[in-house]
Design an enzyme around this catalytic site. Structure first.
Site, PDB file in Angstrom:
ATOM      1  N   ILE A 186       9.000   6.915  -0.894  1.00 21.33           N
ATOM      2  CA  ILE A 186       8.913   5.535  -1.234  1.00 21.33           C
ATOM      3  C   ILE A 186       9.133   6.624  -3.099  1.00 21.33           C
ATOM      4  O   ILE A 186      10.084   6.183  -3.889  1.00 21.33           O
ATOM      5  CB  ILE A 186       7.629   5.092  -1.648  1.00 21.33           C
ATOM      6  CG1 ILE A 186       8.348   4.482  -0.931  1.00 21.33           C
ATOM      7  CG2 ILE A 186       7.938   4.065  -3.192  1.00 21.33           C
ATOM      8  CD1 ILE A 186       6.528   3.070  -0.621  1.00 21.33           C
TER       9      ILE A 186
ATOM     10  N   CYS B 209     -25.969 -11.384  -7.245  1.00 13.88           N
ATOM     11  CA  CYS B 209     -25.580 -11.276  -8.236  1.00 13.88           C
ATOM     12  C   CYS B 209     -26.661 -11.613  -9.368  1.00 13.88           C
ATOM     13  O   CYS B 209     -27.470 -12.405  -9.195  1.00 13.88           O
ATOM     14  CB  CYS B 209     -25.129 -13.037  -8.407  1.00 13.88           C
ATOM     15  SG  CYS B 209     -24.711 -13.629  -9.543  1.00 13.88           S
TER      16      CYS B 209
ATOM     17  N   CYS C 280     -27.057 -15.795 -10.627  1.00 11.47           N
ATOM     18  CA  CYS C 280     -27.553 -16.915  -9.658  1.00 11.47           C
ATOM     19  C   CYS C 280     -28.482 -16.411  -8.065  1.00 11.47           C
ATOM     20  O   CYS C 280     -29.096 -16.760  -7.566  1.00 11.47           O
ATOM     21  CB  CYS C 280     -26.578 -18.194  -9.195  1.00 11.47           C
ATOM     22  SG  CYS C 280     -25.548 -17.162  -7.507  1.00 11.47           S
TER      23      CYS C 280
ATOM     24  N   ALA D 143       0.939  -1.751  -0.172  1.00 11.55           N
ATOM     25  CA  ALA D 143      -0.055   0.124  -0.240  1.00 11.55           C
ATOM     26  C   ALA D 143       0.598   1.156   0.189  1.00 11.55           C
ATOM     27  O   ALA D 143      -0.141   2.132  -0.810  1.00 11.55           O
ATOM     28  CB  ALA D 143      -0.667  -0.584   1.130  1.00 11.55           C
TER      29      ALA D 143
ATOM     30  N   HIS E 259      -3.833 -10.324  -4.185  1.00 15.27           N
ATOM     31  CA  HIS E 259      -5.127  -9.613  -3.541  1.00 15.27           C
ATOM     32  C   HIS E 259      -5.989  -9.260  -4.807  1.00 15.27           C
ATOM     33  O   HIS E 259      -7.243  -9.378  -3.909  1.00 15.27           O
ATOM     34  CB  HIS E 259      -5.073  -8.765  -2.432  1.00 15.27           C
ATOM     35  CG  HIS E 259      -3.810  -9.269  -1.180  1.00 15.27           C
ATOM     36  ND1 HIS E 259      -3.193  -8.612  -0.637  1.00 15.27           N
ATOM     37  CD2 HIS E 259      -3.214 -10.706  -0.920  1.00 15.27           C
ATOM     38  CE1 HIS E 259      -2.097  -8.789   0.468  1.00 15.27           C
ATOM     39  NE2 HIS E 259      -2.506 -10.744  -0.292  1.00 15.27           N
TER      40      HIS E 259
ATOM     41  N   ASN F  36      10.664   1.242   2.630  1.00 13.72           N
ATOM     42  CA  ASN F  36       9.520   1.135   3.094  1.00 13.72           C
ATOM     43  C   ASN F  36       9.797   2.626   4.626  1.00 13.72           C
ATOM     44  O   ASN F  36      10.953   2.032   4.614  1.00 13.72           O
ATOM     45  CB  ASN F  36       9.197  -0.322   3.889  1.00 13.72           C
ATOM     46  CG  ASN F  36       7.548  -0.704   4.359  1.00 13.72           C
ATOM     47  OD1 ASN F  36       6.556   0.085   3.647  1.00 13.72           O
ATOM     48  ND2 ASN F  36       7.834  -0.260   6.061  1.00 13.72           N
TER      49      ASN F  36
END
Length: 241
Positions: free
Chosen positions: A225, A141, A144, A9, A108, A207
């Site tokens: 960063i 959905c 279904c 992140a 993810h 980091n």
């Protein structure tokens, strides 16, 4: 000199997407939000699902733009050095910056798609969010009638085996493994550093906060960063010439 990169992140905070565990992180400021991010809570509690859909309407990924760190990794790929770009992020900013989708391994998943938890139907997220905007608080959905959620990995869900296998292969098949903007506390993603080290790769960590893997790294960079990663990428490119 093949390089594999793991991003978390922290690489997207300059794009306006808050991290989770940093000093101003989503879960640092609201621990209950982390508790609600479990698949069991999502399945069992309609109110959790309703709040989740409202939060998705305002997710910063819809307006975020890639930053200098994302673009630096595009430069690394164009230099022919990038083995794989493994990301814990769900924002697709790497692809929007210009990274080849074939190089990006989304551990993810992505918030840009919705998935039915019963029949596995995948739907573009804007289509589902349009239903939320029209008044469906917890849109089922369309195929279904099952429960839908973002096509992302929640706490309590396992990573897809083929995705994790590709990430592990990339960690084992590089000479340099760079971990960027990740606390390296969530497994199995954090364990990719160990996979790379066991295979003989150098480990570089970029980091803001200390990580459990700092003592094993060849280089630890705690500078911002967006400034540090372009410099590191240029150093890697120069070293490969």
């Amino acid at each position: 000199m093949p390089v594999s990169v793991l991003t978390g992140a922290g690489i997207s905070t300059d794009s306006g997407i808050p991290d989770f565990r940093g000093p101003q992180g989503v879960w640092t400021k609201d621990p209950q939000a982390e508790a609600n991010a479990t698949i069991d809570r999502y399945l069992a509690d309609p109110e959790v699902r309703r709040r989740s859909w409202q939060a998705r309407l305002d997710h910063p990924a819809w307006t975020a733009r890639p930053n200098a760190a994302h673009r630096a990794l595009v430069d690394l790929e164009r230099a022919g050095l990038l083995r794989a770009l493994i990301t814990q992020n769900i924002d697709e900013l790497h692809q929007r910056a210009g990274s080849s989708p074939q190089k990006v391994i989304e551990l993810h998943g992505t918030v840009h798609r919705a998935e039915c938890l019963s029949c596995a139907l995948i739907t573009p997220m804007p289509e589902v969010l349009a239903r939320v905007t029209a008044g469906e608080a917890d849109p089922p959905c369309p195929s279904c009638g099952g429960i839908q959620k973002a096509n992302t990995i929640s706490f309590g869900q396992s990573l897809k085996p083929e995705v994790l296998a590709a990430a592990r292969d990339a960690a084992r098949a590089c000479e340099v493994f760079v971990a960027v903007g990740t606390s390296l506390t969530v497994h199995p993603a954090a364990g990719l550093c160990g996979e790379a080290l066991d295979a003989g790769a150098q480990l570089v960590i970029v980091n803001a906060q200390p990580t459990p893997y700092d003592p094993f790294a060849d280089q630890v960079i705690n500078e911002p960063i967006g400034q540090a990663l372009p410099v590191l990428v240029q150093e890697l490119i120069d070293a490969a010439r």
